[in-house]
Design a protein around this motif. Structure first.
Motif, mmCIF file in Angstrom:
data_model
loop_
_atom_site.group_PDB
_atom_site.id
_atom_site.type_symbol
_atom_site.label_atom_id
_atom_site.label_comp_id
_atom_site.label_asym_id
_atom_site.label_seq_id
_atom_site.Cartn_x
_atom_site.Cartn_y
_atom_site.Cartn_z
ATOM 1 N N LEU A 151 0.085 3.768 -11.430
ATOM 2 C CA LEU A 151 1.282 3.543 -12.504
ATOM 3 C C LEU A 151 1.262 4.217 -13.841
ATOM 4 O O LEU A 151 2.276 4.503 -14.518
ATOM 5 N N ALA A 179 0.814 7.118 -13.553
ATOM 6 C CA ALA A 179 1.600 8.688 -13.082
ATOM 7 C C ALA A 179 3.139 8.171 -13.212
ATOM 8 O O ALA A 179 3.827 9.126 -13.192
ATOM 9 N N GLN A 180 3.581 7.123 -13.419
ATOM 10 C CA GLN A 180 4.929 6.567 -13.559
ATOM 11 C C GLN A 180 5.567 7.228 -14.962
ATOM 12 O O GLN A 180 4.960 6.663 -15.889
ATOM 13 N N PRO A 181 6.708 7.763 -14.909
ATOM 14 C CA PRO A 181 7.258 8.242 -16.172
ATOM 15 C C PRO A 181 7.447 6.942 -16.965
ATOM 16 O O PRO A 181 7.433 6.721 -18.293
ATOM 17 N N LEU A 182 7.645 5.944 -16.370
ATOM 18 C CA LEU A 182 8.254 4.562 -16.920
ATOM 19 C C LEU A 182 6.868 3.822 -17.463
ATOM 20 O O LEU A 182 6.952 2.691 -18.366
ATOM 21 N N PRO A 188 4.867 1.401 -16.775
ATOM 22 C CA PRO A 188 4.874 0.065 -16.503
ATOM 23 C C PRO A 188 3.570 -0.719 -16.815
ATOM 24 O O PRO A 188 2.480 -0.162 -16.659
ATOM 25 N N TRP A 194 1.433 -4.082 -15.754
ATOM 26 C CA TRP A 194 1.616 -5.023 -14.530
ATOM 27 C C TRP A 194 0.732 -6.283 -14.759
ATOM 28 O O TRP A 194 0.673 -7.192 -13.610
ATOM 29 N N GLU A 220 7.177 -1.578 -3.839
ATOM 30 C CA GLU A 220 7.404 -0.271 -3.960
ATOM 31 C C GLU A 220 5.977 0.266 -4.304
ATOM 32 O O GLU A 220 5.660 1.561 -4.282
ATOM 33 N N ASP A 221 4.757 -0.276 -5.087
ATOM 34 C CA ASP A 221 3.809 0.025 -5.585
ATOM 35 C C ASP A 221 2.811 0.100 -4.620
ATOM 36 O O ASP A 221 1.565 0.919 -4.860
ATOM 37 N N LEU A 234 4.716 -4.533 -7.288
ATOM 38 C CA LEU A 234 5.831 -4.748 -6.403
ATOM 39 C C LEU A 234 5.590 -4.018 -5.110
ATOM 40 O O LEU A 234 4.547 -3.246 -4.901
ATOM 41 N N SER A 289 -1.253 8.527 -6.167
ATOM 42 C CA SER A 289 -0.739 9.752 -7.305
ATOM 43 C C SER A 289 -1.722 10.857 -7.272
ATOM 44 O O SER A 289 -1.352 12.000 -8.090
#
Lengths: 423, 423, 423, 423
Positions: free
Chosen positions: A157, A159-162, A164, A166, A29-30, A27, A35
């Protein structure tokens, strides 16, 4: 660094396009994420690879060329002291400007200008060879950043709590390969370094002779299943296996497993991948282990890591890629060029840690000027890795390629293959 | 915390919309930035203010409510220990997911659900008062984050090498105000703290009596021009003027001027603003100075900072805002409600550092449960600021409001006003 | 700072000798230790208190005086910016030179020179009053360092793996005091600060009126046994009780109990003392707890810490020392001077944390010149403690004395006494 | 590690006595100093070398042996994980206990016990060979600590603001040696590693063949005068000459000259030595430069550092010590054993940085058990130095000795000698 690809312009365009294709699944945003200090944002990679062509090709060799934006030099210079001050490496994640649209516009303009310059080159032009060599270097440089872009994105990615995914998951058929075997390799005086016949970096030169004792090399990389046995045996809690620096690293970071591994709550292991979190596949080569971990595993196994000389020598005539093709010089074949013993997957599977420090070859000379900073100035404190990994551009993998990282780093796709003394 | 705005729903919708309006001029690339640990990304503010309503209003009081995404609690909890673990504060800039579109969708759904809950509230419902009080608190909380969003954005964009403007410059007519005068203020037993008649935070209570000696207060805030004289006099290089902690802070950070100031190369000063880099306007109040700097300036001036009690007492009946209106209770009038002496701009100009530590008022009681963490647990090591600033929501400014920051912090819009003992 | 002790010379000699007597039980090897940045080596205290007299008394006022060694100013200046550069505070443990014999010789020479200067003072000499005032200040300064020397030594020797005793154990009879009671104290306008009639520091002035609400104060300090109940209740693992900074401090340092406490392996607690490691005595006041711990304990108890104003007011007429004598003004009596309710041990037992930030009294003026750095420049970020402790020189304890430390510090002999609102 | 000195007991006693003799000129106050994490206090060296014999010789092999004090293991273990927990390395300066007298008594008792054990050894005893080998190792270990004791003391005393001399100055006649010449050295297959005929460490084994290209080596070490020319040319401010890590180190530490050098105020240089501060002698070899500095100087000179293989090969037959004697095997002669070209001072002058990472020789095997931690676990991140220095015990210097330090370290007596490719 002499020979050039047959059609430089075509390769240039292909590589430039491939960089942008790697953004698929991300995205906007990425694009600015950093991180951890070692990784760079995707947008920064897009800009930096463009800055490289603008700075080292267009500005010095294209008549009338001016910078797209004079302030971009500060933003996108990576480490070239000779090119002036720059955004601190660890603060690349602070950058939202230039924005994505501007960076892509700059990429397009730069690509077009380089193509124009190449097309207009007259072989009588005294700069023609230099321009082509620099474009060729810029292409290889961009290939390196393609791999960095993928490994950095994985870290960002994860490092994202979600957590994801990709990438669309490729269907995975569980593979169960043959057991690891020890392949004996002759010693003697062997030639190390690039022999010509394609692009290479300055650190692969000069080709020189080295005296090797005979040794044995494992027929495949250490697997995730073998690593799990090391974990089960308490390998991360026993200082016996570890270098002193490695043990300090384990304790300071409370390291308990390869990067991206986590417990599944039932005694097994999960791993974060571009397709999301999955169970660890025991027959896959273990990946994202540091040099310290590789050394400790080797000690626990009663074996050792190969030196980079041993690795390069063993790979000659055995350079089968992960998908079953074979490398001869720098071309790929469906069958082995010579009848060497079966060492699998030495090219393009995982980067394999060696027990060699990253140092200059005898007689090494860096390039003059800012481009001399490309390789030579990093020759301290790092270890050599060989072989290329699953996300290395296929045309970027070769037997003599010397990758290097600090022994604590493990965000690259790095694993290991064991070696053993004979007698 | 008792009285509620006359039309809670209308105010709720106004405030929610205003938050999103503050994003004007920003790019999607800017939404995830965290250029220093103290600031948060704009997208995080959007999510956190939504999480607040979901967590403290919808989930406990809306029948059948479920979280929009159960993982968002980890992402958007700021510091509520009672609400469980959370993304570390300094790592909010690592977040690209949930993405902007998702966060905005969550905002919309939450806003709608709160409005539905409010509309359906029956006054006989035993929870009705609590729900309304929590919505009112959430509104004030979101107002606070609106100010944070602006000051954080200023820090984030100032960190860009490209130093972008993100607001259209309002035409500026250079103003030249009256000279600073000393206004004498009576002492005696005065009441401090909120008197009711509008919302207040728990830290403004209980209202209590304090004994003050008479003192003098400057009629306006210290100006940028006065600050430049302090700089010219070597104020940042002379330890005499500084608290010990302040001097250590100056030396450790090589602090040489207010934040966002830089030399113009000809002996003058420039300043980064939302409209880009401009010359410092000497009659403007100085802003973005730390408590340490404020103390040092006061010492150099032979004066001192007021205490928060003095400030609050002086502001009574003199609460003229920067634009010439006056505050009475919590409403604004074009003329002063009482004939106090002329102290200008005590409300809504800059946050004014006081020489008071942020401590509980006598008899202070924090709210029960997680919301008790709102104010009380920060009562150590911080200083009180009073008055509100240019980017404080107008309906959020009041005489008894206690803002607080650490004395080294200066990314808020903070300045100072001098005080002096009489006799 | 006006009135002087009746016989200044005699007091000077007594205090100088007492400093050296405090070295009893220490080895020469202990004299240079600095086991953490907050503490100073014993030898440094010996030198610094001598430097103080040489710098502020002898050099300016003794005709023909020269420094004992001009380089000692760098070594033994603590924090006086006006006196020039100095050994960094955290590196005092690097000092082996000047050696112990030299420092003691310097002490003797300085003591003799000060006595000579005092004896030769003519009351008509315009400097006579200043000289006497500075000697008096130097005496109080040295008293402060006597206490520091003991608390620093305790930290230094506790850091030894051999955990040595350095004092002969006084026979301890287990004491069992009366239960804690709440003593109600009237409010009203009360005078705070030193009233004259003996030495005081500038930070105890000016005496001024403060308005207090009535409150209740515990009749004794919190005991070790009460603290153990807090531990048993999981007090160090529950963020509810803690200030935000305090909770961060607990987690960063993995704090689990008061300093010097350790588990005895059977559910009980041991404590390191100057006599070695002993079981915790439950009726002793708890000591070596930080301000954060004190606040958390008070919150857990449903009570609070007193303010320094409350404490000072309560101590008036109730200033019984730990050994049963009572303080009236600055003299000690075997019986209470007035019939106040029984608040035990407010003077000379433990330093009691208050919930007051260390700030200037209204109208405070620091002394001119370098001596103005003595107190004023530390007025940020610290909390006030009152009462004096077991190792405070007896003639140094008084009701108005304002000690101050950062809320995380606990190497002083600091404990707490609870307070409570009435109504 | 096989052959033993002819009279082990005599050598043991000599070496033990020499350690204590090195304390001459130091005060008791100096014995506990640790002015930076890399250095250890003299008293700690006294204890650690004693702990080594107690732990690895007496306790396992002397019937009925008990520790002198069971707590000393924690205090004096350096880094042997297999021997249990220990005082953190960077906190050795916190130790005042055990005191000097106790450590010396322990030394004496241990020395006596080892002598008794050696004297009572029966050649038929199955442990006899192991005991003797461990004593021999302990002797070499203590020789290493003798050198550390001197270099650590130099750092500790240089950290004193009083910059004391601790050795009586030897009369210095200014020397002016012959100019540096390039000595050509043949390549070919050469044997590297210890050949037997005396003690060696495990890291000098196994002896193995290496293929070398011919090269040129400077006839003497780089001098202080040559270094001053590098300084005059701005060498420390020009990133061109530096490795990337080296440049970061220069900037982070604001490094401006070799350690212990300071400006004399008139354009020249002073240097701190054991005899106090003196002018830099231009013909002396430069010393106390880091590996990074050595690399930068070599780059500036258009030359390079030798590899450790080149160095060892060149030193064969040319091992003249600084005082004009020559080494053959491990004995010293007044004349060269073979007629090699004149390379001066390769042994016992300064430790010479090589461009070799400290890695295991092919076929390297560490010793079993805790003693296996002696060398092998440090084989990452360090560089090899060769040759020995002025404070290396004379009987400890040999051609195959591999010293190792991190490239930023320069408190050892380390300098450099240049090499050059031929052709």
């Amino acid at each position: 660094m002499t020979p050039l690809p047959p059609d430089l312009t075509a390769r240039f365009l292909t590589v430039r396009a491939r960089t942008e294709a790697l953004l698929e699944g991300l995205l906007l945003e990425d694009m600015g994420l950093q991180s951890e200090p070692d990784v760079s944002p995707p947008r920064w990679h897009l800009g930096h690879t463009t800055w490289f062509f603008e700075t080292f090709v267009l500005l010095p060799y294209l008549r009338g060329a001016v910078p797209f934006d004079a302030r971009f030099g500060f933003v996108f210079n990576s480490y070239y002291e000779a090119e002036g001050p720059r955004q601190p490496r660890a603060r690349r994640g602070d950058l939202s400007r230039p924005d994505q649209a501007t960076v892509l516009a700059w990429r397009a303009a730069t690509t077009e200008a380089v193509v124009g310059l190449l097309r207009g080159l007259d072989d009588d032009d005294p700069d023609a060879a230099t321009v082509r060599a620099r474009v060729a270097l810029g292409i290889e440089h961009e290939c390196q950043h393609q791999e960095l872009l993928v490994m950095d994105t994985k870290a960002n990615l994860a490092a994202q709590p979600l957590q994801p995914a990709w990438r669309t998951a490729a269907p995975r058929s569980p593979t169960r390969g043959p057991e690891t075997a020890w392949v004996e390799v002759d010693g003697g005086i062997v030639a190390i370094g690039h022999a010509g016949g394609g692009f290479c970096f300055d650190n692969e030169l000069p080709r020189h002779d080295v005296l090797l004792a005979p040794f044995a090399l494992a027929s495949r990389c250490v697997t995730a299943g073998e690593w799990a046995a090391f974990l089960d045996d308490g390998g991360y809690r026993d200082p016996r296996w570890w270098l002193s620096d490695g043990w300090a690293w384990v304790q300071a970071g409370d390291v308990q497993a390869p990067r991206y591994w986590s417990r599944d709550g039932e005694g097994g292991w999960l791993v974060y991948t571009p397709h999301g979190v999955e169970p660890v596949a025991p027959d896959d080569p273990v990946v994202h282990v540091s040099g310290y971990e590789a050394e400790a595993f080797a000690a626990w196994s009663g074996a050792r890591l190969p030196t980079e000389h041993e690795w390069e020598h063993a790979a000659a005539g055995r350079d089968r890629s992960g998908d079953g093709t074979w490398l001869d010089g720098d071309r790929w074949h469906p069958a082995p060029p010579t009848a060497g013993p079966g060492v699998r997957g030495m090219l393009g599977t995982v980067w394999e840690w060696t027990r060699s420090a990253y140092l200059p070859y005898p007689g090494y000379r860096p390039a003059p000027g800012a481009l001399g900073e490309y390789n030579g100035k990093f020759m301290s404190g790092q270890w050599v890795l060989r072989g290329g990994c699953c996300v290395s551009p296929r045309d970027h993998v070769r037997r003599t390629y010397r990758n290097f990282f600090h022994p604590h780093q493990r965000w690259p796709f790095c694993g290991l293959r064991l070696a053993r003394d004979l007698t």
